[in-house]
Write a protein that holds these residues in place. Structure first.
Motif, PDB file in Angstrom:
ATOM      1  N   THR A 102       4.487 -11.181   3.441  1.00  0.00           N
ATOM      2  CA  THR A 102       3.758 -10.333   2.505  1.00  0.00           C
ATOM      3  C   THR A 102       2.455  -9.895   3.147  1.00  0.00           C
ATOM      4  OG1 THR A 102       2.735 -12.304   1.510  1.00  0.00           O
ATOM      5  CG2 THR A 102       4.725 -11.444   0.458  1.00  0.00           C
ATOM      6  N   THR A 103       1.976  -8.706   2.777  1.00  0.00           N
ATOM      7  CA  THR A 103       0.783  -8.146   3.420  1.00  0.00           C
ATOM      8  C   THR A 103      -0.482  -8.771   2.844  1.00  0.00           C
ATOM      9  OG1 THR A 103       0.615  -6.337   1.817  1.00  0.00           O
ATOM     10  CG2 THR A 103       1.989  -5.977   3.763  1.00  0.00           C
ATOM     11  N   TRP A 160      -5.234  -2.509   2.721  1.00  0.00           N
ATOM     12  CA  TRP A 160      -4.459  -1.332   3.105  1.00  0.00           C
ATOM     13  C   TRP A 160      -5.291  -0.320   3.883  1.00  0.00           C
ATOM     14  CZ3 TRP A 160      -5.585   3.618   1.543  1.00  0.00           C
ATOM     15  CH2 TRP A 160      -6.459   3.766   0.445  1.00  0.00           C
ATOM     16  N   GLY A 199      12.137  -1.561   5.848  1.00  0.00           N
ATOM     17  CA  GLY A 199      11.149  -2.212   4.988  1.00  0.00           C
ATOM     18  C   GLY A 199      11.572  -2.178   3.526  1.00  0.00           C
ATOM     19  N   GLU A 202      10.322  -3.615  -0.305  1.00  0.00           N
ATOM     20  CA  GLU A 202       9.242  -2.685  -0.596  1.00  0.00           C
ATOM     21  C   GLU A 202       9.807  -1.551  -1.446  1.00  0.00           C
ATOM     22  OE1 GLU A 202       7.712  -1.546   3.200  1.00  0.00           O
ATOM     23  OE2 GLU A 202       7.158  -3.589   3.760  1.00  0.00           O
ATOM     24  N   TRP A 233      -0.466  -4.033   5.824  1.00  0.00           N
ATOM     25  CA  TRP A 233       0.121  -2.900   5.096  1.00  0.00           C
ATOM     26  C   TRP A 233       1.627  -2.967   5.165  1.00  0.00           C
ATOM     27  CZ3 TRP A 233      -0.722   3.012   6.198  1.00  0.00           C
ATOM     28  CH2 TRP A 233      -0.960   3.670   4.984  1.00  0.00           C
ATOM     29  N   GLU A 234       2.303  -2.379   4.189  1.00  0.00           N
ATOM     30  CA  GLU A 234       3.762  -2.419   4.143  1.00  0.00           C
ATOM     31  C   GLU A 234       4.371  -1.623   5.298  1.00  0.00           C
ATOM     32  OE1 GLU A 234       1.821  -1.698   1.645  1.00  0.00           O
ATOM     33  OE2 GLU A 234       2.446  -2.688  -0.220  1.00  0.00           O
ATOM     34  N   LYS A 244       0.518   4.680  -3.432  1.00  0.00           N
ATOM     35  CA  LYS A 244       0.920   3.288  -3.665  1.00  0.00           C
ATOM     36  C   LYS A 244       0.909   2.957  -5.152  1.00  0.00           C
ATOM     37  CE  LYS A 244      -3.809   1.752  -2.646  1.00  0.00           C
ATOM     38  NZ  LYS A 244      -4.162   1.064  -3.877  1.00  0.00           N
TER      39      LYS A 244
END
Length: 307
Positions: free
Chosen positions: A5-6, A10, A120, A126, A247-248, A305
């Protein structure tokens, strides 16, 4: 298996992804010039060796080298996948670049961030918002316009470019696998430690095929390009690996989709000064419109987002 997980930072992840896109955008130019003298194995070996040496010195000085304890708890299977697939990506991309131009190479290598983004979504669960899916549509339209002339040239010159194009397409798929493995490894190791192991192992793997003596035949300009390629490997992949921490993967991939814009802009500028080393790329009004849509679509994906 627990998925990565991030950190939630961001803005920092966005800045790192932008830096990566800029460095990767300029890289094909330097590679094309260096490949006029060096073979792909020697160039790849030099890049990995230089990046490993500089990173090892930095981590040793800052006391951040990986310890035996952390290495024991690392997934060596994932680490092997990341190492082998990144090394294979470097080799296939250079083999393809020899048979194509920087612009054509960047058209096809954009499969890499697209595949990473969908990976992702599938693996790390995600999700895209409606705004982000709209950004995907804008991005796709922009690329269709932006690369209209390049794609026509690619189709018209199929006999010349077909094998190189196939190699670059495979390199893109291979890179996506590396990127997703890299992201999951962040559960166990800092990005700098992962890249240190990857660089060092890849340098060893390519060393039997390298011809270091070729480096002595480089011109001053090619020497400069070779050093830039080595530093680019260190900084760009370091920034990319760190961006995945914050970040994703799907959003990092959206920013990386702007890389071809940087490439063609750089080719235009560079060819004005050294046209004998790099022929210019013609950018039409249609291409400029496409560039604007690519940027808009990337921003929509990156910033659209969830609340």
């Amino acid at each position: 298996m627990t998925l990565h997980t991030t950190s939630g930072r961001w803005r920092y992840g966005l800045a790192l992804a932008l830096l990566t896109a800029c460095l990767w955008g300029v890289l094909p130019i330097a590679l094309s010039i260096t490949l006029q003298t060096l073979d792909v194995y020697t160039l790849t070996w030099f890049r990995f060796l230089a990046a490993f040496s500089l990173l090892a010195l930095y981590l040793a000085k800052t006391q951040q080298l990986p310890t035996l304890k952390t290495l024991r708890s690392t997934s060596w299977g994932l680490l092997a996948i990341a190492t082998l697939f990144l090394g294979l990506n470097y080799l296939l991309y250079l083999q393809g670049l020899v048979q194509t131009s920087p612009a054509n190479a960047q058209v096809l290598i954009q499969l890499a961030p697209v595949l990473m983004g969908f990976g992702g979504l599938a693996i790390f669960k995600e999700r895209y918002t409606l705004t982000q899916w709209g950004g995907v549509a804008i991005l796709t339209t922009g690329f269709s316009l932006f690369f209209h002339e390049q794609l026509k040239h690619l189709i018209a010159s199929a006999n010349q470019y077909i094998s190189g194009s196939l190699l670059i397409a495979i390199a893109a798929a291979v890179w996506a696998v590396y990127a997703l493995a890299q992201k999951q490894l962040l559960q166990q190791l800092p990005s700098s430690n992962i890249m240190l192991i990857v660089y060092g192992t890849c340098a060893l793997l390519f060393s039997p095929f390298a011809t270091p003596g070729q480096v002595l035949d480089l011109s001053p300009v090619q020497w400069g390009m070779l050093i830039f390629c080595a530093l680019n490997t260190l900084v760009a992949y370091g920034a990319f690996a760190e961006s995945l921490e914050h970040w994703e993967a799907s959003r990092v991939s959206a920013v990386l989709a702007t890389t071809p814009i940087v490439t063609l802009a750089s080719v235009t500028v560079f060819s004005q000064f050294l046209p004998h080393l790099l022929p210019p790329e013609q950018l039409t009004l249609l291409g400029i419109m496409g560039a604007g849509l690519v940027m808009a679509g990337s921003i929509a994906i990156a910033l659209g987002k969830h609340r």
